[in-house]
Write a protein that holds these residues in place. Structure first.
Motif, PDB file in Angstrom:
ATOM      1  N   GLY A 259     -54.640 -11.042 -18.321  1.00  0.00           N
ATOM      2  CA  GLY A 259     -53.394 -11.251 -19.058  1.00  0.00           C
ATOM      3  C   GLY A 259     -53.556 -12.064 -20.328  1.00  0.00           C
ATOM      4  N   GLU A 260     -54.776 -12.042 -20.948  1.00  0.00           N
ATOM      5  CA  GLU A 260     -54.966 -12.863 -22.148  1.00  0.00           C
ATOM      6  C   GLU A 260     -54.230 -12.302 -23.372  1.00  0.00           C
ATOM      7  N   ALA A 261     -54.105 -10.986 -23.462  1.00  0.00           N
ATOM      8  CA  ALA A 261     -53.481 -10.380 -24.646  1.00  0.00           C
ATOM      9  C   ALA A 261     -51.976 -10.627 -24.646  1.00  0.00           C
ATOM     10  N   LEU A 262     -51.383 -10.528 -25.815  1.00  0.00           N
ATOM     11  CA  LEU A 262     -49.934 -10.670 -25.929  1.00  0.00           C
ATOM     12  C   LEU A 262     -49.240  -9.516 -25.213  1.00  0.00           C
ATOM     13  N   ALA A 263     -48.041  -9.815 -24.708  1.00  0.00           N
ATOM     14  CA  ALA A 263     -47.276  -8.778 -24.014  1.00  0.00           C
ATOM     15  C   ALA A 263     -47.011  -7.596 -24.939  1.00  0.00           C
ATOM     16  N   LEU A 264     -46.671  -7.872 -26.189  1.00  0.00           N
ATOM     17  CA  LEU A 264     -46.379  -6.795 -27.146  1.00  0.00           C
ATOM     18  C   LEU A 264     -47.606  -5.928 -27.391  1.00  0.00           C
ATOM     19  N   THR A 265     -48.779  -6.552 -27.414  1.00  0.00           N
ATOM     20  CA  THR A 265     -50.015  -5.792 -27.608  1.00  0.00           C
ATOM     21  C   THR A 265     -50.232  -4.802 -26.471  1.00  0.00           C
ATOM     22  N   ARG A 266     -50.055  -5.271 -25.241  1.00  0.00           N
ATOM     23  CA  ARG A 266     -50.264  -4.387 -24.096  1.00  0.00           C
ATOM     24  C   ARG A 266     -49.241  -3.255 -24.065  1.00  0.00           C
ATOM     25  N   ILE A 267     -47.999  -3.562 -24.384  1.00  0.00           N
ATOM     26  CA  ILE A 267     -46.960  -2.528 -24.366  1.00  0.00           C
ATOM     27  C   ILE A 267     -47.269  -1.437 -25.394  1.00  0.00           C
ATOM     28  N   ARG A 268     -47.566  -1.850 -26.617  1.00  0.00           N
ATOM     29  CA  ARG A 268     -47.853  -0.868 -27.678  1.00  0.00           C
ATOM     30  C   ARG A 268     -49.158  -0.128 -27.405  1.00  0.00           C
ATOM     31  N   ARG A 269     -50.144  -0.821 -26.874  1.00  0.00           N
ATOM     32  CA  ARG A 269     -51.427  -0.171 -26.583  1.00  0.00           C
ATOM     33  C   ARG A 269     -51.259   0.889 -25.506  1.00  0.00           C
ATOM     34  N   ASN A 270     -50.478   0.591 -24.488  1.00  0.00           N
ATOM     35  CA  ASN A 270     -50.230   1.586 -23.439  1.00  0.00           C
ATOM     36  C   ASN A 270     -49.573   2.834 -24.009  1.00  0.00           C
ATOM     37  N   ALA A 271     -48.618   2.628 -24.922  1.00  0.00           N
ATOM     38  CA  ALA A 271     -47.941   3.773 -25.540  1.00  0.00           C
ATOM     39  C   ALA A 271     -48.926   4.620 -26.348  1.00  0.00           C
ATOM     40  N   VAL A 272     -49.806   3.955 -27.095  1.00  0.00           N
ATOM     41  CA  VAL A 272     -50.798   4.683 -27.895  1.00  0.00           C
ATOM     42  C   VAL A 272     -51.743   5.476 -26.995  1.00  0.00           C
ATOM     43  N   TRP A 273     -52.214   4.846 -25.923  1.00  0.00           N
ATOM     44  CA  TRP A 273     -53.166   5.520 -25.047  1.00  0.00           C
ATOM     45  C   TRP A 273     -52.524   6.673 -24.299  1.00  0.00           C
ATOM     46  N   GLU A 274     -51.278   6.517 -23.871  1.00  0.00           N
ATOM     47  CA  GLU A 274     -50.595   7.608 -23.183  1.00  0.00           C
ATOM     48  C   GLU A 274     -50.431   8.813 -24.106  1.00  0.00           C
ATOM     49  N   THR A 275     -50.095   8.542 -25.366  1.00  0.00           N
ATOM     50  CA  THR A 275     -49.954   9.627 -26.344  1.00  0.00           C
ATOM     51  C   THR A 275     -51.296  10.301 -26.597  1.00  0.00           C
ATOM     52  N   LEU A 276     -52.352   9.491 -26.728  1.00  0.00           N
ATOM     53  CA  LEU A 276     -53.688  10.041 -26.978  1.00  0.00           C
ATOM     54  C   LEU A 276     -54.150  10.891 -25.800  1.00  0.00           C
ATOM     55  N   GLN A 277     -53.922  10.398 -24.587  1.00  0.00           N
ATOM     56  CA  GLN A 277     -54.318  11.165 -23.407  1.00  0.00           C
ATOM     57  C   GLN A 277     -53.587  12.500 -23.337  1.00  0.00           C
ATOM     58  N   PHE A 278     -52.290  12.477 -23.573  1.00  0.00           N
ATOM     59  CA  PHE A 278     -51.487  13.700 -23.557  1.00  0.00           C
ATOM     60  C   PHE A 278     -52.007  14.702 -24.585  1.00  0.00           C
ATOM     61  N   THR A 279     -52.335  14.220 -25.769  1.00  0.00           N
ATOM     62  CA  THR A 279     -52.786  15.098 -26.852  1.00  0.00           C
ATOM     63  C   THR A 279     -54.177  15.663 -26.575  1.00  0.00           C
ATOM     64  N   LEU A 280     -55.107  14.803 -26.164  1.00  0.00           N
ATOM     65  CA  LEU A 280     -56.480  15.261 -25.934  1.00  0.00           C
ATOM     66  C   LEU A 280     -56.564  16.222 -24.748  1.00  0.00           C
ATOM     67  N   ASN A 281     -55.857  15.911 -23.664  1.00  0.00           N
ATOM     68  CA  ASN A 281     -55.868  16.810 -22.503  1.00  0.00           C
ATOM     69  C   ASN A 281     -55.386  18.205 -22.888  1.00  0.00           C
ATOM     70  N   GLY A 282     -54.257  18.260 -23.603  1.00  0.00           N
ATOM     71  CA  GLY A 282     -53.726  19.553 -24.018  1.00  0.00           C
ATOM     72  C   GLY A 282     -54.655  20.274 -24.974  1.00  0.00           C
ATOM     73  N   SER A 283     -55.252  19.544 -25.902  1.00  0.00           N
ATOM     74  CA  SER A 283     -56.151  20.159 -26.886  1.00  0.00           C
ATOM     75  C   SER A 283     -57.377  20.761 -26.215  1.00  0.00           C
ATOM     76  N   ILE A 284     -57.886  20.097 -25.170  1.00  0.00           N
ATOM     77  CA  ILE A 284     -59.071  20.611 -24.467  1.00  0.00           C
ATOM     78  C   ILE A 284     -58.803  22.002 -23.905  1.00  0.00           C
ATOM     79  N   PHE A 285     -57.682  22.169 -23.235  1.00  0.00           N
ATOM     80  CA  PHE A 285     -57.397  23.465 -22.611  1.00  0.00           C
ATOM     81  C   PHE A 285     -56.999  24.516 -23.649  1.00  0.00           C
ATOM     82  N   LEU A 286     -56.356  24.105 -24.725  1.00  0.00           N
ATOM     83  CA  LEU A 286     -56.072  25.055 -25.802  1.00  0.00           C
ATOM     84  C   LEU A 286     -57.367  25.570 -26.424  1.00  0.00           C
TER      85      LEU A 286
END
Length: 550
Positions: A259-286
């Protein structure tokens, strides 16, 4: 088409196929919808993407493997370590040997080392495909974690076996001990380099943040670069870059629990990673679907390489190989479960034989994906003497066919198998979660008591009264949580007292975070529960900080 155009088409395709899959009510798994859409793009446009295996591995694998290593419950990995490692390494080697000799028996025209190369690219299951296929069906938690863990680690064994088989084809010789040493170094070296690199990155981040402060955007970029650094470092060292990326994710998950990182950092980072995962997974199968028209254009060449001109034989090869993969997997899982039941009679409840339906589910859910196709496409075009690499087109055709068959079979059979299967009860962690929440609330109340003591005598009587009233209000909130374990918004009177309460809530939430980290580091709660509780704390802290700043 330009690179920018390709990226835009892929992004639009990811969104559109997700909508289509939703409209179909989940009856057709998202990967199949995306493969079909990719094939339509390849047939109707001049998309013309040439899938470069090395570039594909570097672009797609590191972040996805890193994220899976970050998010997979560590306690589940530990509890199922023997099963996962036996599938990830033992089953892979059995598959390479068994399917390799089978291929040489049914396709004598394919050289034995090439048969082993094809078996190697078919041996690992695909973590992206396995997770996506399980999205719309209820798979028992332990089984899902085993499938995810297996797919995280078996790529390394499969790719090393592929490299050994290709080397044997190119040189005409096979050195067993060198190959065994290469596999050992790939596994141990990849994991060690990933662990060390990720830990070093985390220490440097903490050192810089302690001196310069934390910038959310910078932290997110660092988290995106970390898997690529671990992957490339291991690749340069000749170790498994796949395992390095997974190990780096495991380390970052452990660091995150602190829990060393700021709460805002973790929230925004999770959003970025979820978007990246969604995009890369779909791109692989396309991209996988987009390659199909080009692969089908090689049917005649593949048939010629097999020694049989009848194209129906290609379909026979695909079905036979898929069936043998399933049989080998079924047998391995069956024996593994029998051994487990024998070693844990207290947990077996008198059961001596595995539930064949659950073993069938485990076998069917081990689907192949884009990693298999990329491995097949990575075969050299020519031998050192300039002659074409033997049976290369046939290898690619069979690999693509097995991918499609395994995905279709899983999509058609998993829902029915699970619907008629008696699933063993899952262990409940309610007591552990309740204990963690109670201890976190007590830590928050203790922090509030300290805050009240610090406020005494440092302000005027009116200010001190408001401060103590705010402390009492926030403490009442936590006392209510202790009794009900259901948060309710505290009531406030007066603008200054409301502001004071918001700041005290942040103090209490930081104490909660420290208590959760202490429990996780002491192995009193699982890391996945710690991540769940930390996310709740982060969201609450961000809300109170925003309100206090406003």
């Amino acid at each position: 088409m330009s690179v920018i155009g390709i990226i835009l088409v892929l992004l639009v395709g990811v969104v559109a196929t997700h909508w289509i899959a939703k409209a179909l009510g989940g009856r057709i798994a998202l990967p199949l919808v995306q493969i079909a859409a990719g094939a339509i793009i390849g047939l109707t446009t001049d998309f013309g993407v040439r899938l470069e295996p090395e570039l594909f591995f570097v672009l797609f694998l590191p972040p996805l493997l890193f994220l899976d290593g970050w998010r997979v419950p560590k306690q589940d990995l530990k509890d199922n370590a023997v099963t996962i490692l036996s599938l990830a390494f033992g089953l892979v080697i059995l598959t390479v040997v068994g399917v390799g000799f089978l291929l040489h028996a049914i396709i004598p025209a394919m050289p034995l080392p090439v048969c082993f190369a094809l078996a190697a690219v078919l041996s690992p299951t695909d973590v992206v495909a396995a997770t996506a296929m399980a999205a719309n069906v209820t798979i028992p938690r332990r089984m899902l974690r085993i499938l995810e863990g297996e797919a995280l680690f078996n790529d390394a064994a499969g790719l090393v076996c592929l490299r050994v088989a290709v080397t044997a084809t190119m040189t005409g010789s096979f050195a067993f001990w060198n190959s065994a040493g290469e596999l050992a170094w790939a596994a141990t070296g990849g994991i060690a380099l990933g662990l060390v690199f990720a830990r070093l990155v985390s220490l440097i981040k903490l050192w810089v943040v302690a001196r310069l402060g934390e910038d959310t955007s910078t932290q997110i970029v660092i988290s995106l670069l970390t898997p690529y650094g671990a992957y490339l470092l291991a690749d340069m060292a000749g170790a498994s870059p796949v395992l390095a990326a997974v190990a780096a994710g495991l380390v970052m998950s452990w660091v995150e629990v602190g829990g060393e990182a700021l709460a805002l950092t973790r929230i925004r980072r999770n959003a970025v990673w979820e978007t990246l995962q969604f995009t890369l997974n779909g791109s692989i199968f396309l991209l996988l679907g987009e390659q199909l028209p080009d692969i089908l254009s090689r049917v005649s060449a593949g048939a010629a390489e097999s020694g049989r001109a009848d194209l129906a034989w290609l379909l026979v090869y695909m079905l036979v190989v898929t069936a043998v993969l399933a049989v080998l997997r079924f047998a391995w899982v069956w024996v593994s479960v029998v051994i487990w039941l024998h070693r844990h009679p207290d947990l077996a409840n008198g059961q001596r034989l595995p539930n064949w339906r659950l073993v069938t589910v485990m076998s069917t859910a081990g689907v192949r994906g884009a990693i298999t196709l990329a491995g097949a496409l990575s075969l050299p075009l020519a031998l050192p003497d300039g002659a074409p690499f033997p049976s290369r087109d046939l290898v690619i055709l069979i690999a693509a066919g097995v991918i499609l068959v395994s995905l279709v079979v899983a999509n058609a059979s998993l829902p029915g198998l699970l619907r008629t299967t008696k699933v063993p009860p899952e262990p409940h962690h309610d007591q552990q979660e309740r204990m963690a929440r109670i201890e976190a609330a007590k830590a928050a109340i203790a922090a509030l008591a300290k805050a009240g003591q610090k406020g005494e005598g440092k302000q005027g009587d009116a200010k001190q009264g408001d401060h103590l009233a705010a402390v009492a209000a926030v403490a009442d909130y936590y006392q209510h949580r202790l009794s009900q374990l259901q948060p309710e918004p505290s009531m406030a009177t007066g603008e200054e007292r409301l502001h004071d309460e918001e700041l005290l809530h942040v103090v209490a939430l930081k104490a909660e975070r420290a208590a959760i980290a202490h429990m996780a580091r002491g192995h009193r709660i699982s890391t996945d529960l710690a991540h769940k509780l930390l996310r709740e704390v982060d969201l609450a802290e961000a809300a109170f900080q925003t309100a206090s700043e406003g």
